[in-house]
Motif scaffolding. Structure first.
Motif, PDB file in Angstrom:
ATOM      1  N   GLN A 166      59.832  -2.527 -19.407  1.00  0.00           N
ATOM      2  CA  GLN A 166      58.826  -2.135 -20.388  1.00  0.00           C
ATOM      3  C   GLN A 166      59.345  -2.196 -21.822  1.00  0.00           C
ATOM      4  N   ASP A 167      60.553  -2.680 -21.977  1.00  0.00           N
ATOM      5  CA  ASP A 167      61.180  -2.848 -23.297  1.00  0.00           C
ATOM      6  C   ASP A 167      61.259  -1.518 -24.056  1.00  0.00           C
ATOM      7  N   LEU A 168      61.628  -0.466 -23.350  1.00  0.00           N
ATOM      8  CA  LEU A 168      61.771   0.844 -23.988  1.00  0.00           C
ATOM      9  C   LEU A 168      63.166   1.043 -24.550  1.00  0.00           C
ATOM     10  N   TRP A 169      64.164   0.396 -23.942  1.00  0.00           N
ATOM     11  CA  TRP A 169      65.495   0.386 -24.532  1.00  0.00           C
ATOM     12  C   TRP A 169      66.195  -0.907 -24.166  1.00  0.00           C
ATOM     13  N   ARG A 170      67.253  -1.210 -24.904  1.00  0.00           N
ATOM     14  CA  ARG A 170      67.972  -2.469 -24.732  1.00  0.00           C
ATOM     15  C   ARG A 170      69.465  -2.205 -24.750  1.00  0.00           C
ATOM     16  N   TRP A 171      70.165  -2.954 -23.908  1.00  0.00           N
ATOM     17  CA  TRP A 171      71.620  -2.876 -23.877  1.00  0.00           C
ATOM     18  C   TRP A 171      72.206  -3.943 -24.772  1.00  0.00           C
ATOM     19  N   ALA A 172      73.269  -3.619 -25.456  1.00  0.00           N
ATOM     20  CA  ALA A 172      73.866  -4.562 -26.402  1.00  0.00           C
ATOM     21  C   ALA A 172      74.491  -5.755 -25.697  1.00  0.00           C
ATOM     22  N   ASP A 173      75.122  -5.505 -24.551  1.00  0.00           N
ATOM     23  CA  ASP A 173      75.883  -6.570 -23.901  1.00  0.00           C
ATOM     24  C   ASP A 173      75.444  -6.865 -22.476  1.00  0.00           C
ATOM     25  N   GLY A 174      74.441  -6.176 -21.972  1.00  0.00           N
ATOM     26  CA  GLY A 174      74.006  -6.403 -20.606  1.00  0.00           C
ATOM     27  C   GLY A 174      74.988  -5.803 -19.605  1.00  0.00           C
ATOM     28  N   GLY A 175      74.755  -6.096 -18.333  1.00  0.00           N
ATOM     29  CA  GLY A 175      75.627  -5.530 -17.308  1.00  0.00           C
ATOM     30  C   GLY A 175      75.351  -6.110 -15.944  1.00  0.00           C
ATOM     31  N   VAL A 176      76.059  -5.582 -14.948  1.00  0.00           N
ATOM     32  CA  VAL A 176      76.065  -6.185 -13.615  1.00  0.00           C
ATOM     33  C   VAL A 176      74.851  -5.818 -12.776  1.00  0.00           C
ATOM     34  N   TYR A 177      74.191  -4.721 -13.105  1.00  0.00           N
ATOM     35  CA  TYR A 177      73.058  -4.279 -12.278  1.00  0.00           C
ATOM     36  C   TYR A 177      71.771  -4.439 -13.075  1.00  0.00           C
ATOM     37  N   ARG A 178      71.092  -5.540 -12.859  1.00  0.00           N
ATOM     38  CA  ARG A 178      69.848  -5.845 -13.562  1.00  0.00           C
ATOM     39  C   ARG A 178      69.983  -5.646 -15.074  1.00  0.00           C
ATOM     40  N   GLY A 179      71.142  -6.077 -15.606  1.00  0.00           N
ATOM     41  CA  GLY A 179      71.391  -5.976 -17.034  1.00  0.00           C
ATOM     42  C   GLY A 179      71.933  -4.647 -17.493  1.00  0.00           C
ATOM     43  N   VAL A 180      72.176  -3.732 -16.574  1.00  0.00           N
ATOM     44  CA  VAL A 180      72.683  -2.399 -16.914  1.00  0.00           C
ATOM     45  C   VAL A 180      74.191  -2.372 -16.663  1.00  0.00           C
ATOM     46  N   PRO A 181      75.002  -1.958 -17.651  1.00  0.00           N
ATOM     47  CA  PRO A 181      76.458  -1.931 -17.453  1.00  0.00           C
ATOM     48  C   PRO A 181      76.878  -0.799 -16.528  1.00  0.00           C
ATOM     49  N   ALA A 182      77.991  -0.984 -15.856  1.00  0.00           N
ATOM     50  CA  ALA A 182      78.497   0.019 -14.935  1.00  0.00           C
ATOM     51  C   ALA A 182      78.820   1.329 -15.639  1.00  0.00           C
ATOM     52  N   VAL A 183      79.239   1.243 -16.919  1.00  0.00           N
ATOM     53  CA  VAL A 183      79.598   2.460 -17.646  1.00  0.00           C
ATOM     54  C   VAL A 183      78.399   3.393 -17.798  1.00  0.00           C
ATOM     55  N   ASP A 184      77.191   2.842 -17.762  1.00  0.00           N
ATOM     56  CA  ASP A 184      76.001   3.688 -17.872  1.00  0.00           C
ATOM     57  C   ASP A 184      75.948   4.694 -16.730  1.00  0.00           C
ATOM     58  N   PHE A 185      76.253   4.254 -15.532  1.00  0.00           N
ATOM     59  CA  PHE A 185      76.172   5.152 -14.381  1.00  0.00           C
ATOM     60  C   PHE A 185      77.295   6.191 -14.410  1.00  0.00           C
ATOM     61  N   ALA A 186      78.456   5.790 -14.924  1.00  0.00           N
ATOM     62  CA  ALA A 186      79.525   6.768 -15.102  1.00  0.00           C
ATOM     63  C   ALA A 186      79.105   7.822 -16.123  1.00  0.00           C
ATOM     64  N   GLY A 187      78.461   7.371 -17.201  1.00  0.00           N
ATOM     65  CA  GLY A 187      77.971   8.315 -18.206  1.00  0.00           C
ATOM     66  C   GLY A 187      76.910   9.234 -17.648  1.00  0.00           C
ATOM     67  N   TRP A 188      75.999   8.674 -16.850  1.00  0.00           N
ATOM     68  CA  TRP A 188      74.959   9.498 -16.221  1.00  0.00           C
ATOM     69  C   TRP A 188      75.586  10.554 -15.322  1.00  0.00           C
ATOM     70  N   LEU A 189      76.611  10.173 -14.581  1.00  0.00           N
ATOM     71  CA  LEU A 189      77.250  11.120 -13.675  1.00  0.00           C
ATOM     72  C   LEU A 189      77.875  12.277 -14.460  1.00  0.00           C
ATOM     73  N   GLY A 190      78.526  11.948 -15.581  1.00  0.00           N
ATOM     74  CA  GLY A 190      79.147  12.989 -16.385  1.00  0.00           C
ATOM     75  C   GLY A 190      78.139  13.912 -17.035  1.00  0.00           C
TER      76      GLY A 190
END
Length: 280
Positions: A166-190
């Motif tokens: 829905q183009d509500l947010w954008r990642w600067a560099d993309g990532g491995v899971y549908r464009g989401v970086p792995a660090v995002d999930f680590a951040g969510w966990l913390g």
């Protein structure tokens, strides 16, 4: 009339516990309807605010039915504060989620962070904490925090791909899971762990976390799985499988335990006057 007089004498004129459960169930039904409307709407973003608002309101009602409006308000406010602070720092520093930014699509925003995002942290945070409290006995705070954090992070396997669609947010560099970086999930966990630690002393669930909060978590898992499987155009069955499995690991045993406890004990016994004070 006698009931109302007793409530006024106790300093409470709002709905009682049963009324709050009914209100929460109404919010849950409304959230499902808004999600269905979002799935078939040509402009699904218009339904994002109502979905999040009903999610947070329903969770607050379920907490209030056991702990009273003051604690419910404190829990929602604290969860929103934690979520908003993490997002505010995140969009400015890239910590803890990675480099990302919100587009202007989702409004209103404060400091570059949509307020609906803070509401989502609160609504699903309370539901995830109730799941953890159902699965982990009282007194094992560390385990409750860990399980609740994992349950909330599991939801992000759905949330990020959906919001990027829905183009509500954008990642600067993309990532491995549908464009989401792995660090995002680590951040969510913390961040989720911090939120669970904040929730624990506010709501103080023993073995009485509302089954309705557990149901809210399960409903969200089911709706998201169906949406990514068959409703969204195009569907994304990888996300459906990943998110559905991750959330199901928590939703299914928590729902089974909540149901077993409910049927084993029957309806909750009448509260003593101290319990009627909603544990101020």
């Amino acid at each position: 009339m006698g009931f109302l007089r007793r409530r006024r004498a106790a300093g409470r004129t709002g709905p009682g516990p049963d009324g709050l459960v009914v209100a929460g169930a109404g919010c849950l039904a409304g959230m499902v309807a808004a999600q269905v409307a979002s799935g078939v709407s040509p402009d699904p973003v218009r339904q994002t605010g109502p979905v999040v608002g009903l999610l947070a309101a329903g969770a607050a009602c379920f907490v209030a039915s056991r702990r009273g409006p003051a604690r419910a308000g404190g829990a929602v406010g604290a969860a929103m504060a934690v979520g908003y602070a993490a997002e505010w720092v995140g969009v400015r520093t890239g910590v803890p989620f990675g480099r990302y930014s919100y587009t202007p699509v989702l409004q209103p925003q404060v400091g570059g962070v949509p307020m609906a995002v803070a509401g989502a942290w609160a609504g699903m945070g309370l539901a995830s904490h109730a799941v953890a409290a159902t699965l982990v006995p009282e007194g094992r705070t560390g385990a409750r925090v860990a399980v609740g954090a994992a349950a909330l992070t599991a939801w992000d396997l759905f949330l990020d791909p959906q919001m990027m669609r829905q183009d509500l947010w954008r990642w600067a560099d993309g990532g491995v899971y549908r464009g989401v970086p792995a660090v995002d999930f680590a951040g969510w966990l913390g961040v989720s762990a911090l939120l669970m630690a904040v929730m624990e002393p506010i709501v103080e669930w023993e073995r009485d976390a509302p089954g309705w909060l557990v149901a809210l978590y399960g409903v969200m898992a089911t709706m998201e799985t169906l949406a990514f499987t068959a409703v969204f155009d195009p569907p994304d069955r990888l996300v459906a499988a990943a998110g559905g499995t991750a959330m199901g690991v928590f939703a299914v045993p928590a729902a089974a335990l909540a149901f077993r406890r409910r049927t084993a004990t029957g309806p909750r016994p009448a509260r003593s006057p101290r319990r009627l004070a909603w544990r101020r």
